[in-house]
Motif scaffolding. Sequence first.
Motif, PDB file in Angstrom:
ATOM      1  N   PRO A 280       0.727  -1.307   0.175  1.00 29.78           N
ATOM      2  CA  PRO A 280       0.038  -0.056  -0.058  1.00 29.78           C
ATOM      3  C   PRO A 280       0.859   1.348  -0.031  1.00 29.78           C
ATOM      4  CG  PRO A 280      -1.110  -1.457   1.618  1.00 29.78           C
ATOM      5  CD  PRO A 280       0.414  -2.226   1.094  1.00 29.78           C
ATOM      6  N   LYS A 281       2.069   1.154   0.771  1.00 30.15           N
ATOM      7  CA  LYS A 281       2.810   2.512   0.650  1.00 30.15           C
ATOM      8  C   LYS A 281       3.102   2.884  -0.730  1.00 30.15           C
ATOM      9  CE  LYS A 281       4.355   1.786   5.656  1.00 30.15           C
ATOM     10  NZ  LYS A 281       5.449   1.516   6.405  1.00 30.15           N
ATOM     11  N   ALA A 282       3.643   1.527  -1.608  1.00 31.96           N
ATOM     12  CA  ALA A 282       4.161   2.024  -2.784  1.00 31.96           C
ATOM     13  C   ALA A 282       3.157   2.411  -3.672  1.00 31.96           C
ATOM     14  CB  ALA A 282       4.829   0.694  -3.122  1.00 31.96           C
ATOM     15  N   THR A 283       1.887   2.011  -3.521  1.00 34.17           N
ATOM     16  CA  THR A 283       0.764   2.387  -4.295  1.00 34.17           C
ATOM     17  C   THR A 283       0.428   3.885  -3.759  1.00 34.17           C
ATOM     18  OG1 THR A 283      -0.145   0.338  -4.125  1.00 34.17           O
ATOM     19  CG2 THR A 283      -1.544   1.906  -4.867  1.00 34.17           C
ATOM     20  N   ALA A 284       0.332   3.926  -2.784  1.00 26.55           N
ATOM     21  CA  ALA A 284       0.205   5.790  -2.491  1.00 26.55           C
ATOM     22  C   ALA A 284       1.259   6.594  -2.849  1.00 26.55           C
ATOM     23  CB  ALA A 284       0.102   5.632  -0.683  1.00 26.55           C
ATOM     24  N   GLN A 285       2.487   6.202  -3.044  1.00 27.06           N
ATOM     25  CA  GLN A 285       3.500   7.210  -3.513  1.00 27.06           C
ATOM     26  C   GLN A 285       3.262   7.233  -4.906  1.00 27.06           C
ATOM     27  OE1 GLN A 285       4.827   9.158  -1.581  1.00 27.06           O
ATOM     28  NE2 GLN A 285       6.832   9.791  -2.763  1.00 27.06           N
ATOM     29  N   ILE A 286       2.818   6.189  -5.792  1.00 24.16           N
ATOM     30  CA  ILE A 286       2.639   6.435  -7.038  1.00 24.16           C
ATOM     31  C   ILE A 286       1.739   7.199  -7.382  1.00 24.16           C
ATOM     32  CG2 ILE A 286       2.004   5.109  -9.211  1.00 24.16           C
ATOM     33  CD1 ILE A 286       3.744   2.597  -8.347  1.00 24.16           C
ATOM     34  N   ALA A 287       0.616   7.389  -6.591  1.00 25.76           N
ATOM     35  CA  ALA A 287      -0.392   8.155  -6.743  1.00 25.76           C
ATOM     36  C   ALA A 287      -0.092   9.519  -6.417  1.00 25.76           C
ATOM     37  CB  ALA A 287      -1.876   7.628  -5.795  1.00 25.76           C
ATOM     38  N   ARG A 288       0.688   9.738  -5.575  1.00 27.84           N
ATOM     39  CA  ARG A 288       0.995  11.087  -5.136  1.00 27.84           C
ATOM     40  C   ARG A 288       1.798  11.864  -6.305  1.00 27.84           C
ATOM     41  NH1 ARG A 288       1.321   8.979   0.044  1.00 27.84           N
ATOM     42  NH2 ARG A 288       3.406   8.546   0.006  1.00 27.84           N
ATOM     43  N   LEU A 289       2.702  10.798  -6.832  1.00 29.52           N
ATOM     44  CA  LEU A 289       3.626  11.386  -8.147  1.00 29.52           C
ATOM     45  C   LEU A 289       3.116  11.409  -9.212  1.00 29.52           C
ATOM     46  CD1 LEU A 289       6.809   9.005  -7.322  1.00 29.52           C
ATOM     47  CD2 LEU A 289       6.680  11.500  -7.044  1.00 29.52           C
TER      48      LEU A 289
ATOM     49  N   PRO B 107       6.479  16.797 -15.487  1.00 30.01           N
ATOM     50  CA  PRO B 107       5.530  16.155 -16.492  1.00 30.01           C
ATOM     51  C   PRO B 107       6.249  14.478 -16.796  1.00 30.01           C
ATOM     52  CG  PRO B 107       5.709  18.429 -17.400  1.00 30.01           C
ATOM     53  CD  PRO B 107       6.844  18.199 -16.448  1.00 30.01           C
ATOM     54  N   SER B 108       7.542  14.559 -16.909  1.00 29.21           N
ATOM     55  CA  SER B 108       7.963  13.194 -17.256  1.00 29.21           C
ATOM     56  C   SER B 108       7.932  12.195 -16.155  1.00 29.21           C
ATOM     57  CB  SER B 108       9.390  13.104 -17.512  1.00 29.21           C
ATOM     58  OG  SER B 108       9.834  14.040 -18.465  1.00 29.21           O
ATOM     59  N   VAL B 109       8.046  12.910 -14.734  1.00 27.69           N
ATOM     60  CA  VAL B 109       7.504  11.980 -13.637  1.00 27.69           C
ATOM     61  C   VAL B 109       6.166  11.510 -13.506  1.00 27.69           C
ATOM     62  CG1 VAL B 109       7.778  11.893 -11.277  1.00 27.69           C
ATOM     63  CG2 VAL B 109       9.611  12.969 -12.380  1.00 27.69           C
ATOM     64  N   ALA B 110       5.481  12.570 -13.904  1.00 29.83           N
ATOM     65  CA  ALA B 110       3.813  12.246 -13.802  1.00 29.83           C
ATOM     66  C   ALA B 110       3.539  11.218 -14.872  1.00 29.83           C
ATOM     67  CB  ALA B 110       3.160  13.574 -13.806  1.00 29.83           C
ATOM     68  N   GLN B 111       4.069  11.240 -16.011  1.00 31.19           N
ATOM     69  CA  GLN B 111       3.811  10.277 -17.079  1.00 31.19           C
ATOM     70  C   GLN B 111       4.284   8.642 -16.710  1.00 31.19           C
ATOM     71  OE1 GLN B 111       5.033  11.702 -21.102  1.00 31.19           O
ATOM     72  NE2 GLN B 111       4.354  13.659 -20.310  1.00 31.19           N
ATOM     73  N   THR B 112       5.428   8.878 -15.994  1.00 27.60           N
ATOM     74  CA  THR B 112       6.058   7.422 -15.584  1.00 27.60           C
ATOM     75  C   THR B 112       5.235   7.025 -14.492  1.00 27.60           C
ATOM     76  OG1 THR B 112       8.185   8.333 -16.067  1.00 27.60           O
ATOM     77  CG2 THR B 112       8.030   6.269 -14.522  1.00 27.60           C
ATOM     78  N   ALA B 113       4.784   7.699 -13.444  1.00 29.40           N
ATOM     79  CA  ALA B 113       3.817   7.327 -12.528  1.00 29.40           C
ATOM     80  C   ALA B 113       2.461   6.924 -13.320  1.00 29.40           C
ATOM     81  CB  ALA B 113       3.476   8.353 -11.414  1.00 29.40           C
ATOM     82  N   ILE B 114       1.862   7.312 -14.244  1.00 33.82           N
ATOM     83  CA  ILE B 114       0.644   7.280 -14.686  1.00 33.82           C
ATOM     84  C   ILE B 114       0.859   5.707 -15.388  1.00 33.82           C
ATOM     85  CG2 ILE B 114      -0.959   7.566 -16.431  1.00 33.82           C
ATOM     86  CD1 ILE B 114      -0.568  10.632 -15.830  1.00 33.82           C
TER      87      ILE B 114
END
Length: 777
Positions: free
Chosen positions: A686-695, A701-708
Motif C-alpha cells: 500500500p505504501k508503494a501504491t500511495a506514493q505512485i498516486a502522489r507522483l 511532466p516526465s515523472v507524472a507520465q511515468t507514475a501514470i
Amino acid sequence: MPAAPPPSTTRWKVACALFAGLAGASWFFHHGGASTPAAMASSRTATLPAQLRRPLHVSAEAAGVSASDLVERVLHARSLRDIQTLTEKLGAVGNDQTIDQLAPLLGDGRRGVPEVILACYGAIATEHAVEALIERTDDDRPQVRNAAIAALGATQSALAETRLLALAGKTGDPAQPTAISALGSLGSDPAVAALIKLAGSGDYTIAVSAVGALGGINSETATAALRRLIDAPDVRIAAAALTSIDTIDEALLAKLTSVVKSGEPQLASAALAALAKAGEVALPVLRTASLSGTQATRYAAVAAIGEIGGPKAIQALGEVLNTGDKISAMTAAATLAQLGGKDARELLINAALGERAQMSGALNQLAAMEGDDVDQALLTVLKSGTSVDRRAALPRLIKTGNPEALQLAIDLAHQGSRGEKRDAMRLLADSGSAKAVDALLDLAGKSHGQNRAIALEMLAQSRPNDATLNRLLGDSLASGRRDEAEAAAMMLGRIDNATARQALVAALSGKDKEVATYAAQALGQLGMTESVKSAMLSAAAANPQLKQQMVGQLIQAGEPEGYKFAADILTGSGSDHGSANQVIWALAASGTPEAKQLIAQAIDAKDPGVRVAAISSMTQNPDDKSTDTLIRLTRDDDPQVRTAAMSVLGQVGSDRAQVALLEATHSAKPEDRIAAVTGLSSVDDPKATAQIARLIHDSDPSVAQTAINSAYNAGPEVDQALTSVVNDSGATAQVKLMAASQLRNRGAELDASTEAAVTRIVGGGAGYGDGFDHDAD
C-alpha cells in the motif's frame, strides 16, 4: 517319438487344467485356507455376478508357476518393467504370505515400484490385502496414496467400499478424484448412489469425475442417472454424461439427434461421439452433420462415422471425401486410410487421381496404404500429376526402390525450387538407398552455397560418420565462403567425432578469424576436453575476439582461464567493453565464489556499462549484502547506475529495498524520481501504491507520465489521482491523455462529469482513442 496330439485334444487338456485350477482355488478360498478373500461389496442391479467381478485367482501349481519363485524374482528385479510383469502374475496366484513378502518394496525409493506392488495387492484382494491397502491410503507420498486408493476399487470388497465412500466424499482432499474413480471400479449400489450425489455437486471437477465413474458401471441405476444428467444445466456436465453413455436405444437416439440439431457446440460434439455407439442406425444423422453445421460439428461427425465402420460408413465417408469442405474431406480421407480395405482404397485412389487430390489430402493418405492398386495409382501421379502431387507420391515410391521416383528426386534436388530441393534432399537422405545417398553426396560435392549446405545438413543427420561427408564438411570450413563455413562448423559441432573435432581445432588456429569464431562456437557444444581447451587458449592468445567468444564456455566448464578472461574484459584489458553484459551473465549463471567476486569488483568498475551489467545480474541471487550494495548505488554519481540500482531494488522487493525506493521518490532529480517509480511498480504494498498516486501530480511532466504508466495494478487511490488529473485544467495535454487512457484501461467507475471528460479526450471506446485532447488549452 510318439505323435503329437491333435490341436483339439491339446486345447481340451489345457481347458481342463485351467478349470481344475479355478475349482481348486475356489475350494481353497472357501474352506478355511490361510488366505481369506475379502467380503464382497453389495451387489449392483443388472450387472455381472459377484463371482465374475471378484479378481480371478488360480493355484500356482495349476498355473505351472511357483509363487515363492515369483516373489524372489520380484525382490531382486532391477527394472520396473520386470517387477510389473512379475507382479501381474502374482496377482492371480498370490496369497496373504505374498502380501507380507512384498511389503518391504512399499518403501522402495525407485519411482513406480510401490505403486506396482499396491496394484498387485488389489489383484490378490484378500482381507489382509485390503487392510494393507487401507493403511496406505494415508501415505504421505501422493502417488503411493493414489495407487492404494485405486487398488481398493479393484478388490470389490465391502471394507474397501467403506473407505472409498469416505474418501470420495471428503471435499478438498487431493485424492478425492482418485477415490471417485475407484468407486466406479467397485460399482456397488452404495457406490452408484454416492457417485450420483457427487455428479450433482457444484464442483465441476468432482462432478465430471463422478460422471466418468458412472459411465464405467454397467447398472440400470447408473445408466438412468447418466440419462438424467444429459439435461444438466452445466453443458460441461451434460457433455460428460453424453460421452459416458455406452448403450443407445431408440429414445436416446432421438434425444441425441435433437441435441445435434440444437447447434450448441460442446453438447453437439459429445452427442455425435455418442451416436457412434448406436451403429449404422445413426448414419443418416451423422451424414447430414458431416456435410453441414459448424466446422467442429462436421469434424466430430466424420470421426463418429469412422468409429461405426462397415460398408455403409465407408460409403458415407466417400461422399464427404468427394463433396465436403477441406477440413471434413481431409478428416474423411484420414479415416478411410485407417479403416482400410478394398472399398476404402478405391475411394482414396479416385480422389487422389481427381481434382480434389490436394484439398482432400487423399494422396498423402494413400501413400500410407498397402496394395498393388496403391502403387499403380502413385506411379500414375508420378508420371502425369502436378508438381505438388508428384512430391506427395515420392516418399512411398522412393522407399520401395522405384527407379523413376529416385531419378525424379535427384532431378528435383538439382533443379527444383528451393522448397522442392530441400524436400527432395530429405527424401534421398532418409530413403536408406545407397544410390540415393551417393546422389546426395555427389550433389553436395558439386554445389556451393545454400544447396551444398542443405545437402550436407541432410547427410549429417542421417549418416554423421560417413567419411566422404566429413571430408566435404572440412572442405566447406576451409572454403573461404562465410555462409558455407558457418554452416559446416555448426554441423561438425553436432556430429562430435574425432574427425569433426580435428577439423574444428584446425580452423580455430587458422588465419581466417571469422571462421575461427565459428569453430569456437561449435567446439563449445562438444565439451571441454584438454585438447580442445589447449587449442582454444592458444587461439585466444592471437585473437582477442575469440577471447570474448570463449569466456562463457570456459566459465561454464569451471576452467580458471575463463575467470581470467572475464577479469580482462571487465577491467578493459585488451577487450571490448561491449561484451561486458555477456560476461556478467555468464558469471551470474555460474554462481561460484570466483564468479561472485568478479561481479562484486565489476560493481565498482570505471565503465558505467560494466557497472550497469553487474547491477542487473543481482536479481538472480538477492541477499542482504547485495541489497546493501544496491542501496549504496542509488546515490551513485552516474544516473544510469542509479536507475539500474532502483530497478533491481524493485524486483528484490524486500522491506529495506522498498524504503530506499520511497526515499528516492523525494529526490530533487527528476531522473531519480522516475527510476524510483519504475522500481515501486514492482512492489505490491500500500505504501508503494500511495506514493505512485502522489507522483501522478508531480510538477515534472516526465515523472507524472511515468507514475501514470506504472499505475496499471495500483489501488483505488490511483483512480482518484487520475480523475483529478483529467479534471485539472492546468495539466498538460499529454499528461491528461495518459491519465484518461489509464482510467479507461483500468475500467474504473467514474462519475458522469469525469466520464464525459475521458470520452472527450480518448473517445467513447476502450483504449487510447485518437491520441488527442480536443479540449486542451
